[in-house]
Design an enzyme around this catalytic site. Structure first.
Site, mmCIF file in Angstrom:
data_model
loop_
_atom_site.group_PDB
_atom_site.id
_atom_site.type_symbol
_atom_site.label_atom_id
_atom_site.label_comp_id
_atom_site.label_asym_id
_atom_site.label_seq_id
_atom_site.Cartn_x
_atom_site.Cartn_y
_atom_site.Cartn_z
ATOM 1 N N SER A 143 0.852 -1.189 0.000
ATOM 2 C CA SER A 143 0.000 0.000 0.000
ATOM 3 C C SER A 143 0.881 1.230 0.000
ATOM 4 O O SER A 143 2.054 1.172 0.370
ATOM 5 C CB SER A 143 -0.866 0.018 1.252
ATOM 6 N N LYS A 144 0.290 2.329 -0.425
ATOM 7 C CA LYS A 144 1.103 3.536 -0.558
ATOM 8 C C LYS A 144 1.558 4.076 0.797
ATOM 9 O O LYS A 144 2.508 4.836 0.870
ATOM 10 C CB LYS A 144 0.388 4.608 -1.381
ATOM 11 N N ARG A 145 0.916 3.661 1.866
ATOM 12 C CA ARG A 145 1.360 4.111 3.181
ATOM 13 C C ARG A 145 2.627 3.372 3.621
ATOM 14 O O ARG A 145 3.498 3.932 4.248
ATOM 15 C CB ARG A 145 0.249 3.910 4.222
#
Ligand code: GLU
Length: 468
Positions: A237-239
């Site tokens: 995920s981009k986090r």
């Protein structure tokens, strides 16, 4: 094109995700091999989060991995926001066919009723109230009894109990279409035959299949592609992870390496894993896609990239490195860059680069007025005192070297080292630090040859003076 029609339907709300790129490549391989079409549809109905620059980013990212808008198999981009009238018309068709009904309950009403009755979800409360459209009235799909079987080419048959699917919303209270409806109606009007997409959409699929049938169509072929997970086996995920395709491009990954690597996520190429696109396009089959999560392994990607870099000719390599060598954030000023020097050095650094961006940091000393000497580096050689002595003698020896070539520079330093009881590896450490600033780097004697006698000696004398 008359063959099967594939599509990707990204939302322009951020960078193009590597998972989206993998989905795009699987679609692209099939569209091209089967003489079909690859449709790009931009799902831009979230007006607040959608930005035109993200759309351009998607198109550029696709082009980077070889999915070119100029290819005859490419169609689009289409913009979902331009088809709201079709979405609403389809919703009306569902009302007319008895597949949808209006409901005036707000989310708070639903919650209150659930609380009172000890229920969860929407219990079809307005199914038979005969409400018409009106301000704040949502339109809901009337989920039929029974079960829905999704035939998925990757996952096999997946059965869903319709009793567990609530009557979902098609049109919001303000009349705007919901994503599930818009997505289906667009697929239908764009005559999509195959929907290949991320696994997270599998739970939407029974609802979408019901809509296809209720609107009088056969459902498309479904294929939900395996999740991409990180080292901790968590969905990337981009986090948590580096997921933007653009970032890999900017860091100096070769598109061919990226494409090859992405194709192996969930699919195993026949024979050698490293293979050209044409071969993968010829062999790729959805039936061979594995449904277990695929590890997005940065180390493996780096290894692929290194292999692809080594496969370039020296000229190709040098040309590919240029953007990083001339970048504003390169470790030396662009006007000091010397193409010929770099070309001379390129064959020696090419085998060591994992990314194209690495090159600038490896050759920086050639183009800096002075090497940036890491003070701790001296301690790592064999101490400043001994380094001075070796430097002093090698300066004398290098002044006398007849041919300024890697070979004679090596032989000369070997002799100097011997006089000090040092093996070449040890003796060259001081010269390396003096000239490049570091204890590790590209092959030293080749570097000295490229740098030239005058500059090499100037740096050695400067280091000797500083140390002494
Ligand atoms: N806009 C959706 C997404 O980006 C597309 C889903 C689909 O491919 O059907 O996730």
């Amino acid at each position: 094109m008359t063959g099967p029609r594939f599509r990707i339907a990204p939302s322009p709300t951020g960078y193009f995700h590597v998972g989206g790129a993998r989905t795009a490549l699987f679609n692209w391989a099939l569209a091209r091999r089967l003489g079909g079409t690859f449709v790009l549809r931009i799902e831009d109905t979230d007006i607040e989060r959608s930005q035109p620059e993200w759309t351009q980013g998607i198109i550029d990212a696709l082009a980077w991995i070889g999915i070119s808008a100029d290819d005859p198999h490419f169609e689009g981009p289409y913009f979902q926001s331009e088809y709201a009238a079709e979405h609403i018309a389809a919703a009306q068709q569902l009302v007319a066919g008895g597949h949808a009904y209006y409901c005036d309950m707000t989310a708070a009403d639903v919650e209150a009723r659930n609380k009172a009755e000890g229920n969860q979800g929407y219990q079809g409360w307005s199914r038979d109230r005969g409400l018409g459209p009106g301000p704040g009235h949502v339109l809901r799909f009337r989920v039929p009894a029974g079960s829905t079987i999704v035939h998925d080419l990757v996952r096999g048959d997946v059965e869903f109990d319709n009793a567990l699917i609530e009557d979902f919303v098609l049109l919001r209270g303000n009349g705007s279409p919901m994503f599930l409806l818009a997505n289906v109606v667009d697929d239908m009007s764009m005559r999509i035959t195959h929907v290949l997409r991320a696994e997270e959409h599998l739970s939407n699929t029974p609802k979408q299949q019901m809509m296809w049938l209720a609107l009088g169509h056969e459902a498309p072929v479904w294929a939900h592609l395996p999740l991409l997970v990180n080292e901790q086996r968590k969905k990337i995920s981009k986090r948590r992870d580096k997921v933007a395709l653009e970032q890999y491009r900017d860091e100096g990954y070769l598109p061919e390496a990226m494409v090859n690597y992405l194709m192996t996520l969930g699919w195993t190429p026949k024979g050698d894993e490293i293979q050209p696109w044409a071969q993968m396009e010829g062999d790729f089959l959805l039936e061979d896609v594995n449904h277990s999560p695929a590890f997005f392994d940065l180390k493996k990607l780096a290894a692929f990239n290194g292999e692809y870099i080594r496969a370039l000719t020296v000229d190709q390599f040098a040309a590919a490195c240029r953007p990083w060598l001339l970048a504003a954030d390169a470790p030396f000023p662009a006007d000091r860059f010397d193409e010929q020097m770099f070309l001379a050095m390129a064959p020696h650094i090419q085998p060591r680069c994992v990314t194209l961006a690495d090159a600038a940091g490896v050759v920086d000393f050639l183009f800096l007025p002075d090497p940036v000497i890491d003070e701790a580096a001296w301690a790592k050689t064999f101490g400043a005192t001994e380094s001075v002595a070796v430097l002093r003698d090698s300066i004398v020896a290098y002044e006398a070297v007849v041919d300024w070539t890697a070979e004679s520079l090596k032989a000369s330093l070997e002799a100097t080292g011997e006089a000090h009881g040092l093996k070449l590896g040890k003796a060259q450490a001081s010269v390396r630090v003096a000239v490049t600033g570091r204890t590790v780097g590209p092959p030293l004697f080749e570097a000295l040859e490229v740098l030239g006698r005058a500059e090499t000696l100037r740096r050695m004398r400067a280091a000797e003076a500083t140390l002494a």
